[in-house]
Scaffold this active site. Structure first.
Site, short mmCIF file in Angstrom:
data_model
loop_
_atom_site.label_atom_id
_atom_site.label_comp_id
_atom_site.label_asym_id
_atom_site.label_seq_id
_atom_site.Cartn_x
_atom_site.Cartn_y
_atom_site.Cartn_z
N PRO A 1 0.79 -1.10 0.11
CA PRO A 1 -0.07 -0.04 -0.09
C PRO A 1 0.91 1.16 -0.10
CG PRO A 1 0.26 -0.88 2.12
CD PRO A 1 0.88 -1.90 1.36
N MET A 2 0.40 2.01 -0.94
CA MET A 2 1.48 3.22 -0.98
C MET A 2 0.66 4.48 -1.20
SD MET A 2 4.86 2.36 -3.34
CE MET A 2 3.69 1.29 -4.36
N ALA A 3 0.19 5.47 -0.45
CA ALA A 3 -0.60 6.69 -0.71
C ALA A 3 0.05 7.23 -1.78
CB ALA A 3 -0.67 7.70 0.65
N LYS B 1 0.07 -4.28 9.05
CA LYS B 1 1.50 -4.15 8.72
C LYS B 1 1.84 -3.03 9.45
CE LYS B 1 3.62 -2.25 4.22
NZ LYS B 1 4.43 -1.19 4.88
N GLY C 1 11.01 -3.56 2.55
CA GLY C 1 11.92 -2.64 2.56
C GLY C 1 13.06 -2.47 1.58
N ASP C 2 13.34 -1.76 0.77
CA ASP C 2 14.58 -1.78 0.05
C ASP C 2 14.57 -2.95 -1.21
OD1 ASP C 2 15.07 0.57 1.59
OD2 ASP C 2 16.51 -0.38 2.78
N GLN D 1 -6.84 -1.63 2.82
CA GLN D 1 -6.28 -1.19 4.30
C GLN D 1 -6.72 -0.16 4.95
OE1 GLN D 1 -2.10 0.98 4.61
NE2 GLN D 1 -1.55 -1.11 5.25
N ARG E 1 8.05 1.10 -3.41
CA ARG E 1 8.97 1.93 -4.39
C ARG E 1 9.41 1.32 -5.53
NH1 ARG E 1 12.11 5.39 -0.06
NH2 ARG E 1 12.10 3.41 0.90
N CYS F 1 2.25 3.91 9.07
CA CYS F 1 2.10 4.91 8.36
C CYS F 1 2.95 5.79 9.34
CB CYS F 1 1.11 5.57 8.00
SG CYS F 1 1.20 7.25 7.00
#
Length: 343
Positions: free
Chosen positions: A19-21, A143, A203-204, A74, A226, A105
């Site tokens: 999930p990414m705003a 999460k 992460g990453d 979510q 990302r 978040c």
């Protein structure tokens, strides 16, 4: 845990769209699903806002793409009764496959309303999971980050599992770190070894090879945020189980240009907004990520308002006659006058 959505999806290889705003809206989720994501997760939705009715933009956060499946909604919030009501409403309105609680978040504006601040009072989070489970027959997950300002992820994860969470995703940073530094995958591994429910690591992760390496720490799968922006092919590589080599090479520039155009077309069809406010403007930060090796098109892509603007900007790259430059060692491509480099 047997028979639930998460266990059934985790029976096959692949990765999950985070999930990414401002990013993981319905068009991006659709592309990720088409390219093999195990499941996708909506942008976080305020439980209180959802129960209160929400405006059009908030409803778009949860609204599925036509025919969309394998999508988790979510929610964020800090009140058991409100979250329970929001779960019921989300299930009725959006037909999700599962429900996730945001405990990660770090954005200051939601402090006191849920998100990572729940890591300061995890006992509250446990009551939230229990309330959410009582409101639905769907899987409920959470999460989290490692902690607020220090690592207490094992303690929190164990409490969430006892409260009934069907799955836990761990982003390997504290809330205080936000997105700085490196994700701590040793800490994620400790969480995975400490609970009897599936754990996803986040992460990453920017390539399929990194994803495969991280999965060896004992997580059930990885969640990619990302690293998936402008790169839905990362899900294809992981779903196919291919190892290294060509599996991690982006498609040629023509394929990527066509996919960027398709993203714009999906965006236009979903939002159906003549002003462009909810349509192509949000894609200005996404479209260049499909073609970072073609800087000549960036200026045009960050100004688009309509699909025709995107088609016009990409026109030189949409020619299927793109060919490899013979005799070069850098796997360069030439198309319509642009020399580009494979990722």
């Amino acid at each position: 845990m047997t028979g639930g959505f998460y266990s059934s999806r985790l029976a096959r290889p692949g990765a999950v769209l985070a999930p990414m705003a401002g990013y993981s809206d319905a068009p991006m989720r659709q592309l990720a699903a088409e390219h093999g994501a195990l499941w996708t997760v909506s942008e976080m939705i305020s439980a209180r806002g959802l129960v209160g009715g929400g405006d059009t933009e908030k409803l778009n956060l949860g609204r599925p793409y036509a025919g969309e499946h394998g999508r988790v909604v979510q929610l964020f919030g800090a009140e058991p009764d409100v979250l329970a009501a929001a779960v019921a409403r989300a299930e009725a309105w959006f037909s999700p496959a599962a429900i996730d609680l945001n405990m990660g978040c770090p954005v200051p504006k939601i402090r006191g309303k849920g998100g990572a601040c729940l890591l300061q009072t995890p006992e509250v989070a446990y009551t939230l999971i229990q309330a959410m489970r009582g409101a639905t027959g769907l899987d409920v997950s959470a999460k989290i980050r490692l902690g607020w300002d220090h690592d207490r992820s094992v303690e929190v994860a164990q409490g969430l599992a006892e409260a009934g969470a069907a799955l836990i995703t761990v982003h390997g940073r504290t809330s205080a770190q936000r997105y700085t530094g490196q994700a701590d995958w040793d800490a994620i591994a400790r969480v995975a070894a400490s609970v009897d429910v599936p754990v996803l690591g986040s992460g990453d992760i920017t390539t399929a090879d990194i994803a495969r390496e991280r999965q060896r720490c004992g997580v059930a799968a990885v969640m990619i945020g990302r690293g998936a922006v402008g790169n839905p092919w990362i899900f294809t590589a992981l779903a196919g189980g291919a190892v290294g080599g060509e599996a991690d090479v982006w498609p040629d520039v023509t394929t990527r240009a066509h996919t960027a155009l398709r993203h714009a077309e999906l965006q236009e069809a979903f939002y159906d907004d003549d002003t462009g406010r909810l349509t192509l403007r949000p894609l200005r930060k996404v479209l260049p990520a499909y073609l970072p090796d073609v800087p000549e098109v960036r200026d045009a892509l960050v100004q688009v308002v309509t699909v025709e603007d995107v088609r016009r900007a990409l026109a030189p790259l949409l020619d299927p006659r793109a060919v490899r430059v013979p005799g070069t060692a850098d796997t360069g491509l030439v198309t319509a006058g642009y020399a580009v480099q494979q990722r």
